[in-house]
Design an enzyme around this catalytic site. Structure first.
Site, PDB file in Angstrom:
ATOM      1  N   GLU A  58       0.830  -1.198   0.000  1.00 59.39           N
ATOM      2  CA  GLU A  58       0.000   0.000   0.000  1.00 59.39           C
ATOM      3  C   GLU A  58       0.865   1.249   0.000  1.00 59.39           C
ATOM      4  OE1 GLU A  58      -2.816   0.061   3.207  1.00 59.39           O
ATOM      5  OE2 GLU A  58      -3.231  -2.082   3.009  1.00 59.39           O
ATOM      6  N   CYS A  97       5.624  -7.385   7.817  1.00 62.90           N
ATOM      7  CA  CYS A  97       6.563  -6.785   8.766  1.00 62.90           C
ATOM      8  C   CYS A  97       6.857  -7.790   9.863  1.00 62.90           C
ATOM      9  CB  CYS A  97       5.984  -5.498   9.357  1.00 62.90           C
ATOM     10  SG  CYS A  97       7.103  -4.626  10.478  1.00 62.90           S
ATOM     11  N   CYS A 149       4.071  -5.114  15.850  1.00 58.00           N
ATOM     12  CA  CYS A 149       3.388  -4.164  16.727  1.00 58.00           C
ATOM     13  C   CYS A 149       1.943  -4.622  16.920  1.00 58.00           C
ATOM     14  CB  CYS A 149       3.422  -2.764  16.130  1.00 58.00           C
ATOM     15  SG  CYS A 149       5.088  -2.137  15.831  1.00 58.00           S
ATOM     16  N   CYS A 187      -0.992  -2.990  14.841  1.00 53.82           N
ATOM     17  CA  CYS A 187      -0.773  -2.798  13.404  1.00 53.82           C
ATOM     18  C   CYS A 187      -1.244  -4.014  12.618  1.00 53.82           C
ATOM     19  CB  CYS A 187       0.712  -2.537  13.144  1.00 53.82           C
ATOM     20  SG  CYS A 187       1.129  -2.345  11.402  1.00 53.82           S
ATOM     21  N   GLY A 204       5.819  -2.292   6.688  1.00 50.57           N
ATOM     22  CA  GLY A 204       7.200  -2.707   6.871  1.00 50.57           C
ATOM     23  C   GLY A 204       7.993  -1.825   7.820  1.00 50.57           C
ATOM     24  N   SER A 257      11.024   6.354   8.883  1.00 51.04           N
ATOM     25  CA  SER A 257      10.310   6.006  10.113  1.00 51.04           C
ATOM     26  C   SER A 257      10.775   4.645  10.616  1.00 51.04           C
ATOM     27  CB  SER A 257       8.800   5.975   9.853  1.00 51.04           C
ATOM     28  OG  SER A 257       8.093   5.554  10.999  1.00 51.04           O
ATOM     29  N   CYS A 311      -2.873   1.060   8.217  1.00 51.07           N
ATOM     30  CA  CYS A 311      -1.809   0.473   7.409  1.00 51.07           C
ATOM     31  C   CYS A 311      -1.990  -1.039   7.293  1.00 51.07           C
ATOM     32  CB  CYS A 311      -0.456   0.798   8.050  1.00 51.07           C
ATOM     33  SG  CYS A 311       0.940   0.232   7.095  1.00 51.07           S
TER      34      CYS A 311
END
Length: 346
Positions: free
Chosen positions: A91, A108, A112, A115, A153, A183, A325
């Protein structure tokens, strides 16, 4: 394909560095590879062999990534679901006022808890030109003046490719260094390598709690830096490049929205070269987390701002179209088999 592969491909056609520069700049702006300037036609500048070979090169670049679907939102943003050559999906998000958020991995490995991307684990790395291709696709829709590496990611887990993309965008891509934002959850390698780069991006650090134990619970596979160590490393980079660190804080009701946490932010960031971005949580199907009320968010911003920490609210773009995300990708790939891989170290 990486940046050096593209330059070698053009050199094999007979392009000199000057020709390569113009062709790459045209691609990065979303224009035809043989786009002329106001004063010079392509046939007067590019060698014949290069002109004959450009259609094939253009086809190869088009094959790196294509737009699978676009999802405009009421806030002026637009989410792009991008299909890569192997049919994996990532995305990117067109933001109001010329910004673009790009993905650096398919999935990823950080995991988290708030997420969607982390739920799938890491599937594969995104190549440097695949990241740049997200910018190219976006520029064909509207002007892009800022790129944040804040999509799917963890950029630090794909460091070589991300730094190569940043270098390309900050030179031939014509984007100012402060308008390129890296980031990360805070990998020590980032603080070692970013200061040595030709293009030194702005830095956004995922903080989310000032309590080390809670931060480990929220970011279970992040490097074991304490909040204090993270801020010290960020401050050193901010002073070196002369622009502030953006600290990211996803607001979770009843978890990290207490005045105790806000006092922790004041302890860590007051007097620092920093901006605190409070990001109200964007709810996902089947999760137990919620964002605080609008009144509570305003209260927290005022509390921090009035005590000396510059604080902004950053709502996730496109909340009305599965804006969190990884949510669009999850919906598009629902029911397909996926294979996780361990994070490749830079």
């Amino acid at each position: 394909m990486r940046s050096q592969d593209l330059h070698q491909r053009l050199a094999d056609l007979g392009a000199k560095p000057l020709h390569c520069g113009r062709i790459v700049r045209a691609w990065l702006q979303g224009r035809a590879l043989d786009a002329c300037t106001a004063r010079q036609r392509a046939e007067d500048f590019l060698p014949l062999g290069v002109r004959h070979g450009l259609p094939q090169v253009a086809a190869e670049l088009e094959g790196i990534a294509r737009l699978h679907s676009e999802h405009p939102a009421s806030d002026g943003s637009s989410r792009l679901l991008v299909e890569l050559a192997d049919r994996q999906m990532v995305e990117s998000v067109l933001l109001p006022r010329g910004g673009l958020c790009v993905s650096t991995q398919v999935g990823c490995a950080v995991g988290c808890v708030f997420c969607m991307t982390g739920r799938s684990g890491l599937l594969r790395q995104v190549g440097s030109l695949e990241m740049v291709a997200q910018v190219v696709l976006a520029r064909r829709r509207r002007a892009v003046k800022k790129v944040v590496f804040m999509g799917m990611g963890e950029p630090a887990h794909n460091l070589d490719n991300v730094l190569e993309a940043i270098d390309l965008l900050g030179t031939d891509g014509g984007i100012g260094h402060k308008n390129l934002v890296f980031s990360t959850v805070g990998d020590p390698r980032v603080f070692e390598r970013l200061p040595r780069q030709r293009v030194k991006p702005a830095l956004a650090l995922s903080l989310h709690s000032t309590r080390a134990e809670l931060r480990r619970q929220l970011l279970p596979k992040a490097p074991p830096l304490s909040p204090e160590e993270l801020v010290e490393a960020g401050e050193a980079y901010a002073r070196r490049v002369d622009y502030p660190i953006q600290y990211q804080w996803t607001l979770l009701e009843g978890i990290n929205d207490s005045l105790e946490e806000m006092d922790g932010i004041l302890r860590l960031l007051k007097g620092r070269f920093a901006v605190m971005n409070l990001i109200p949580y964007n709810s996902m199907d089947g999760d137990a987390y919620r964002r605080p009320s609008g009144e509570r968010i305003v209260e927290l911003v005022r509390y921090l701002h009035s005590r000396g920490v510059l604080t902004k609210v950053r709502n996730s773009a496109g909340q009305d179209i599965d804006g969190g995300c990884g949510q669009l990708r999850a919906r598009a790939t629902q029911g397909t088999a996926e294979r996780r891989i361990p994070a490749r170290q830079a």
